[in-house]
Design a protein around this motif. Structure first.
Motif, PDB file in Angstrom:
ATOM      1  N   SER A 253     -70.338  10.778 -33.685  1.00  0.00           N
ATOM      2  CA  SER A 253     -69.578  11.913 -34.323  1.00  0.00           C
ATOM      3  C   SER A 253     -70.416  13.173 -34.250  1.00  0.00           C
ATOM      4  O   SER A 253     -71.545  13.258 -33.729  1.00  0.00           O
ATOM      5  N   LYS A 254     -69.864  14.261 -34.420  1.00  0.00           N
ATOM      6  CA  LYS A 254     -70.431  15.672 -34.374  1.00  0.00           C
ATOM      7  C   LYS A 254     -71.525  15.683 -35.368  1.00  0.00           C
ATOM      8  O   LYS A 254     -72.773  16.064 -34.866  1.00  0.00           O
ATOM      9  N   GLY A 255     -71.454  14.902 -36.518  1.00  0.00           N
ATOM     10  CA  GLY A 255     -72.441  15.197 -37.485  1.00  0.00           C
ATOM     11  C   GLY A 255     -73.654  14.300 -37.143  1.00  0.00           C
ATOM     12  O   GLY A 255     -74.704  14.681 -37.065  1.00  0.00           O
ATOM     13  N   MET A 256     -73.439  13.145 -36.373  1.00  0.00           N
ATOM     14  CA  MET A 256     -74.364  12.343 -35.848  1.00  0.00           C
ATOM     15  C   MET A 256     -75.192  13.045 -34.961  1.00  0.00           C
ATOM     16  O   MET A 256     -76.346  13.015 -34.667  1.00  0.00           O
ATOM     17  N   LYS A 257     -74.174  13.601 -34.025  1.00  0.00           N
ATOM     18  CA  LYS A 257     -74.952  14.163 -32.559  1.00  0.00           C
ATOM     19  C   LYS A 257     -76.098  15.170 -33.378  1.00  0.00           C
ATOM     20  O   LYS A 257     -77.281  15.459 -32.599  1.00  0.00           O
ATOM     21  N   LYS A 258     -75.430  16.181 -34.285  1.00  0.00           N
ATOM     22  CA  LYS A 258     -76.375  17.051 -34.878  1.00  0.00           C
ATOM     23  C   LYS A 258     -77.649  16.477 -35.465  1.00  0.00           C
ATOM     24  O   LYS A 258     -78.706  17.121 -35.075  1.00  0.00           O
ATOM     25  N   ARG A 259     -77.407  15.482 -35.907  1.00  0.00           N
ATOM     26  CA  ARG A 259     -78.661  14.811 -36.735  1.00  0.00           C
ATOM     27  C   ARG A 259     -79.665  14.325 -35.642  1.00  0.00           C
ATOM     28  O   ARG A 259     -80.878  14.525 -35.765  1.00  0.00           O
ATOM     29  N   LEU A 260     -79.090  13.834 -34.691  1.00  0.00           N
ATOM     30  CA  LEU A 260     -79.651  13.323 -33.545  1.00  0.00           C
ATOM     31  C   LEU A 260     -80.620  14.494 -32.671  1.00  0.00           C
ATOM     32  O   LEU A 260     -81.986  14.304 -32.463  1.00  0.00           O
ATOM     33  N   SER A 261     -79.934  15.657 -32.761  1.00  0.00           N
ATOM     34  CA  SER A 261     -80.558  16.631 -32.117  1.00  0.00           C
ATOM     35  C   SER A 261     -81.767  17.407 -32.849  1.00  0.00           C
ATOM     36  O   SER A 261     -82.757  17.637 -32.128  1.00  0.00           O
ATOM     37  N   ILE A 262     -81.522  17.122 -34.321  1.00  0.00           N
ATOM     38  CA  ILE A 262     -82.641  17.451 -35.020  1.00  0.00           C
ATOM     39  C   ILE A 262     -83.897  16.688 -34.938  1.00  0.00           C
ATOM     40  O   ILE A 262     -84.893  17.052 -34.539  1.00  0.00           O
ATOM     41  N   ALA A 263     -83.604  15.353 -34.686  1.00  0.00           N
ATOM     42  CA  ALA A 263     -84.853  14.231 -34.404  1.00  0.00           C
ATOM     43  C   ALA A 263     -85.286  14.693 -33.278  1.00  0.00           C
ATOM     44  O   ALA A 263     -86.580  14.597 -33.198  1.00  0.00           O
ATOM     45  N   TYR A 264     -84.541  14.922 -32.067  1.00  0.00           N
ATOM     46  CA  TYR A 264     -85.006  14.936 -30.792  1.00  0.00           C
ATOM     47  C   TYR A 264     -85.751  16.317 -30.866  1.00  0.00           C
ATOM     48  O   TYR A 264     -86.794  16.298 -30.023  1.00  0.00           O
ATOM     49  N   SER A 265     -85.208  17.151 -31.404  1.00  0.00           N
ATOM     50  CA  SER A 265     -86.204  18.725 -31.468  1.00  0.00           C
ATOM     51  C   SER A 265     -87.696  18.266 -32.145  1.00  0.00           C
ATOM     52  O   SER A 265     -88.363  19.174 -31.723  1.00  0.00           O
ATOM     53  N   LEU A 266     -87.428  17.523 -33.119  1.00  0.00           N
ATOM     54  CA  LEU A 266     -88.867  17.370 -33.694  1.00  0.00           C
ATOM     55  C   LEU A 266     -89.710  16.115 -33.196  1.00  0.00           C
ATOM     56  O   LEU A 266     -90.961  16.033 -33.277  1.00  0.00           O
ATOM     57  N   LEU A 267     -89.207  15.577 -32.220  1.00  0.00           N
ATOM     58  CA  LEU A 267     -89.936  14.618 -31.433  1.00  0.00           C
ATOM     59  C   LEU A 267     -91.233  14.985 -30.759  1.00  0.00           C
ATOM     60  O   LEU A 267     -92.148  14.124 -30.617  1.00  0.00           O
ATOM     61  N   ILE A 268     -91.277  16.085 -30.111  1.00  0.00           N
ATOM     62  CA  ILE A 268     -92.504  16.345 -29.668  1.00  0.00           C
ATOM     63  C   ILE A 268     -93.459  17.358 -30.388  1.00  0.00           C
ATOM     64  O   ILE A 268     -94.284  17.894 -30.020  1.00  0.00           O
ATOM     65  N   ASN A 269     -93.316  17.116 -31.393  1.00  0.00           N
ATOM     66  CA  ASN A 269     -93.996  18.094 -32.671  1.00  0.00           C
ATOM     67  C   ASN A 269     -94.152  19.605 -32.513  1.00  0.00           C
ATOM     68  O   ASN A 269     -95.295  19.963 -32.155  1.00  0.00           O
ATOM     69  N   PRO A 270     -93.056  20.138 -32.368  1.00  0.00           N
ATOM     70  CA  PRO A 270     -93.102  21.369 -31.942  1.00  0.00           C
ATOM     71  C   PRO A 270     -93.522  22.557 -33.012  1.00  0.00           C
ATOM     72  O   PRO A 270     -93.742  21.897 -34.278  1.00  0.00           O
TER      73      PRO A 270
END
Lengths: 306, 258
Positions: free
Chosen positions: A141-158
């Motif tokens: 869902s949209k909300g889950m995709k958004k949360r996944l995007s957050i997880a992915y953005s933090l994946l590389i320790n930016p």
């Protein structure tokens, strides 16, 4: 190359799009500087150029004029983009896989493959309530995709997070989760560049903000400017005008000869001012609260620059 | 290299989970089945086998077999497949893939090369699958292993790569699947035909010859089959390298608007 202490520097950037034979100026003479560990919010109406600026920071598009530096490296430089985490407004995930496999695979591609990284992924997913979800991410869902995007953005320790409407379209619980993650990132000395329409969220998160309209920054401010619990005191003075002129300028007095208005920022200042007025036998006509919200600042500057 | 490999694997997953692939595989399966079912187990005296159409087939040197393979390879692999998968390449120039891959330690070159490699790998898998199935079938029918089928197919592979890269280049260059498809079809049916024109003008001949090394030699495929098999391979290879480099150069300056 311009060396400075800012983690992000946008120097005189202009972006013009070509649409058929029309030239559309999306951004004009943008100058922004963001310090390390700061949450900087860019707010503005739809089509004002917020997403264009994010895309310039990501090097997805190129400036027509001007330069952008990230940690003193030009944004064209691949090294400078290694520290960027990005949460887009909307993303399609064409991968028919579950969230854990996806994040592990993306970690591998980005060169972050280790047991500790796997643990980090699981922790992230637990925080974002995605851990137990085994569905394919392309059906999220949209909300889950958004949360996944957050997880992915933090994946590389930016070091820098670029967030484009991170909580848009989410329910209050999901929103709260994402805000707490952003706060945690900031506490760990992360820098955040946030574009959002939801001003209450910006109020909660930002240290500084800028209002953008028609591609131009029309106002830059700090968080201290809003959420103030001020008062406006209206008074009537039948005494000498020079008395009023001797008042402290911090009261920002507007006086028309008989009636005047003074501004104070808190209760202590209010009681001091009232004591002063009664000392000089000046009549207090009215005391009104003068709360300043980000929304009021936003509306005021948008109207002024219409 | 790790990033390119990872992207290639990811994109291969995307290709295999695509609905177009299922349609495409179905069409290939039907064609291969018709072809194989047409082969009779009846051996002629001189070692030839015969198909239901009455054509004699021996060690894959017969004209009939070449035409049939050309039909499968050229029509499906060079036209239907690149067009069917054009939207995957189109995704590359929209923000969808940029959002997923770029802005991190992945460069634009990594993304494009990884994606093209995924498609090349897919072509290889598909070609070898067809060759393998056909070889096994012939081995069961005739009792001999036909190596020439493999060498014949290998010549096509570089041509598939190069043609697919040309389609990708058109999409990346024009930002449009429609215009790119039109250009690709025009190239296949008209422009590539110029390379086999017999002209007495030496200059024109040299120009066409040069271009035949830079663009996929589609129209020469069947002609050169008979004459010199190595010409096609060299031309396919040079055009593949040329188009690949041009694609990467253009993609590095690409803007992700949407």
């Amino acid at each position: 190359m311009v060396k400075n202490n800012f983690i992000v520097s946008v120097e005189s950037v202009k972006k013009v799009y070509k649409n058929n034979n029309n030239l559309i100026t999306a951004l004009d003479d943008i100058n922004l500087r963001i310090k390390k560990g700061e949450v900087f919010a860019l707010i503005g109406p739809n089509g004002s150029g917020k997403t264009s600026l994010i895309k310039l920071l990501l090097n997805f598009i190129y400036p027509t004029r001007g330069t952008i530096f990230i940690e003193n490296n030009s944004v064209y430089n691949r090294v400078s983009r290694k520290n960027l985490g990005y949460v887009p407004e909307e993303t399609k995930y064409p991968f028919n896989t579950n969230v854990i496999s996806f994040l592990k695979r993306m970690s591998k591609i980005n060169g972050f493959e280790s047991i500790s990284q796997n643990k980090y992924i699981l922790d992230l997913l637990k925080k974002l309530n995605l851990y137990e979800n085994q569905n394919s991410i392309c059906n999220f869902s949209k909300g889950m995709k958004k949360r996944l995007s957050i997880a992915y953005s933090l994946l590389i320790n930016p070091k820098i997070l670029l967030l484009d409407e991170p909580t848009d379209g989410l329910d209050p619980v999901e929103r709260k989760v994402i805000i707490s993650i952003i706060k945690e990132f900031k506490e760990n000395n992360g820098t955040v560049f946030l574009c959002s329409h939801i001003l209450t969220e910006v109020e909660q998160l930002c240290d500084r903000f800028a209002i953008i309209q028609k591609g131009r920054i029309i106002y830059e401010g700090r968080k201290e400017e809003f959420n103030t619990k001020g008062f406006i005191v209206t008074f009537i003075n039948y005494n000498s005008e020079t008395l009023i002129n001797n008042f402290d300028p911090k009261y920002q007095i507007q006086y028309d000869g008989i009636e005047g208005k003074a501004e104070v920022t808190d209760e202590n200042e209010l009681s001091t001012l009232i004591a002063l007025l009664s000392h000089y036998k000046i009549v207090v006509k009215e005391i009104k609260s003068n709360n300043v919200s980000l929304e009021s600042i936003y509306v005021k500057y948008l109207k002024e620059n219409k | 290299m790790k990033a390119i490999y990872g992207i290639a694997v990811n994109q291969l997953y995307v290709i295999f989970s695509s609905k177009y692939l299922r349609y495409f595989l179905f069409v290939i399966a039907v064609l291969v089945f018709i072809f194989l079912s047409g082969i009779s187990s009846k051996n002629l005296e001189n070692g030839f086998i015969i198909s239901i159409w009455g054509n004699e087939i021996h060690n894959f040197d017969s004209i009939f077999l070449k035409i049939y393979l050309s039909l499968i390879y050229l029509v499906l692999f060079l036209i239907i497949f690149p067009l069917g998968f054009a939207h995957h390449i189109y995704n590359l120039i929209t923000t969808d893939y940029a959002n997923i891959y770029l802005s991190r330690s992945i460069s634009r070159s990594d993304l494009l090369i990884g994606t093209l490699f995924a498609f090349y790998k897919f072509y290889l898998i598909l070609t070898f699958s067809i060759v393998f199935i056909t070889t096994i079938y012939f081995f069961i029918i005739t009792g001999t292993v036909i190596v020439s089928l493999l060498t014949t197919s290998l010549q096509f592979i570089l041509l598939f790569f190069s043609s697919f890269t040309l389609m990708s280049l058109f999409i990346i260059g024009t930002n449009s699947i429609g215009i790119a498809t039109l250009l690709y079809v025009i190239y296949i049916f008209f422009i590539s035909g110029l390379f086999v024109i017999k002209t007495s003008n030496i200059f024109l001949l040299n120009v066409l010859n040069l271009f035949s090394f830079l663009l996929p030699p589609i129209s020469q495929t069947y002609e050169n089959f008979e004459a010199d098999k190595t010409i096609n391979v060299i031309k396919s290879l040079t055009s593949l390298i040329f188009l690949f480099c041009i694609s990467v150069l253009i993609y590095r300056r690409k803007e992700f608007y949407k």
